[in-house]
Design an enzyme around this catalytic site. Structure first.
Site, mmCIF file in Angstrom:
data_model
loop_
_atom_site.group_PDB
_atom_site.id
_atom_site.type_symbol
_atom_site.label_atom_id
_atom_site.label_comp_id
_atom_site.label_asym_id
_atom_site.label_seq_id
_atom_site.Cartn_x
_atom_site.Cartn_y
_atom_site.Cartn_z
ATOM 1 N N ARG A 27 5.022 33.008 34.478
ATOM 2 C CA ARG A 27 4.155 33.007 33.277
ATOM 3 C C ARG A 27 4.177 34.384 32.613
ATOM 4 O O ARG A 27 4.295 34.501 31.388
ATOM 5 C CB ARG A 27 2.723 32.635 33.689
ATOM 6 N N ARG A 30 -10.067 27.191 40.798
ATOM 7 C CA ARG A 30 -9.270 26.640 41.908
ATOM 8 C C ARG A 30 -10.147 26.498 43.145
ATOM 9 O O ARG A 30 -9.965 25.588 43.953
ATOM 10 C CB ARG A 30 -8.069 27.549 42.197
ATOM 11 N N HIS A 66 -3.771 33.865 44.244
ATOM 12 C CA HIS A 66 -3.495 32.991 43.095
ATOM 13 C C HIS A 66 -4.816 32.674 42.398
ATOM 14 O O HIS A 66 -5.300 31.552 42.427
ATOM 15 C CB HIS A 66 -2.820 31.722 43.601
#
Ligand code: APR
Length: 309
Positions: free
Chosen positions: A152, A89, A176
């Site tokens: 999740r 990310r 995250h």
């Protein structure tokens, strides 16, 4: 009473799917914005044309012009580039930083009273950037990550135990990224502690899969990243705000001393209602959990420092 207004910036996979959930739930009228001409208009019209079939009365419009977002109640920001296989990310930081800076300015100019829900990655630093640049109170800039990561984790537990996802309560802290902190000690199945239903090795395996959950989808899709679960999570936050539900949900928020962390946007449980973040809940953590939080915070701090703001 006028309908509530939800603007969604970025009409890509996450944005368009968020529009779908929001319209179907009749949370308000939806405005979809993108820089590409035709895409938001086409997707919005297509979605509105589904309304007679599905029976929802939300108006859905698409535009390239921010003026149509004027006086939004909630703005969901998904504009930016998603990951491809092999990317973290963090690799998105430079390019998405520029997009988010320009988008946030245009949004806030037209909707100074809105609550912003950030989705673009790297999530924690994009949320921080928006807190710093938008001039909005920190309670009104909230990052979507914890609900997705927790979803999740819950999905993997439900698959392992072959039980309903509805019966799983769980919580997760942290950034995250792969250092996120799922909390098995705060995970129950209809009140039964997870540790009574699964051995430690299995829990460890599910926690590890959760940490890498985003990458698992990227590797399968090859051309982009997850969008059903991320958009559903952003809409859960939108619903909590617009209906003033005061839900307790893990979100990425600006911390000023909570959890011993300062000047960082980080995932923690908060109360979400009409005012945005109405309170931050501080958990009593074990030393082991605290060490994991510290490690996750270090990687978020590193990402934030790379913003160079
Ligand atoms: N203004 C408005 N829209 C923009 C801008 C901008 N300045 N720059 C890019 N966009 C739009 C793109 O044109 C594209 O339609 O953002 C959209 C992004 O959509 P996708 O490429 O489909 O990406 P998506 O999968 O939706 O992910 C968006 O959310 O989960 C995160 O990591 C993900 O950062 C990524 C973001």
């Amino acid at each position: 009473m006028a309908r509530r207004k939800i603007s969604i910036i970025g009409a890509g996979f996450v944005g368009a799917t968020a529009a779908h959930w929001a319209a179907e739930k009749e949370l308000g009228d939806v405005v979809l914005v993108d820089i590409i001409e035709g895409i938001p208009q086409g997707k919005a019209l297509d979605l509105f044309e589904a309304s007679p079939v599905e029976g929802f009365d939300s108006k859905v419009t698409g535009t390239n012009n921010y003026d149509e977002t004027k006086n939004s109640d909630v703005v969901i920001i998904t504009s930016g580039v998603p990951r491809k296989p092999g990317m973290s990310r963090e690799d998105l930081l430079e390019i998405n930083k520029k997009i988010i800076e320009s988008v946030a300015a245009q949004v806030v100019e037209r909707s100074p009273n809105a609550i912003l829900i950030m989705v673009t990655n790297p999530l924690d630093s994009m949320t921080y950037l928006t807190v710093k640049r938008s001039g909005l109170p920190k309670e009104r800039v909230i990052g979507m990550a914890g609900i997705l990561d927790t979803a999740r984790y819950k999905a993997f537990i439900a698959m392992e135990l072959s039980v309903s996802v509805e019966d799983i309560q769980a919580l997760l802290l942290g950034g995250h990224g792969d250092e996120m902190v799922p909390l098995p000690r705060f995970t129950t199945i209809s009140g039964i502690p997870l540790s009574q239903l699964l051995p430690k090795e299995t829990i460890d395996r599910l926690v590890d899969r959760t940490r890498k959950g985003g990458g698992e989808i990227v590797n399968l899709l090859k051309t982009g990243s997850a969008f059903y679960a991320p958009s559903a999570a952003a809409i859960q936050m939108t619903e909590a705000i617009l209906k003033d539900k005061k839900r307790i949900l893990p979100c990425c928020v600006y911390l000023n001393g909570e959890y011993g962390l300062k000047d960082i946007c980080f995932g923690v449980p908060v109360k979400l209602g009409a005012k945005g973040v109405e309170s931050i809940i501080e958990l009593q953590l074990t030393d082991e959990e605290k060490a994991l939080v510290t490690k996750s915070a270090e990687s978020v701090k590193k990402s934030i420092s790379e913003l160079k703001i």
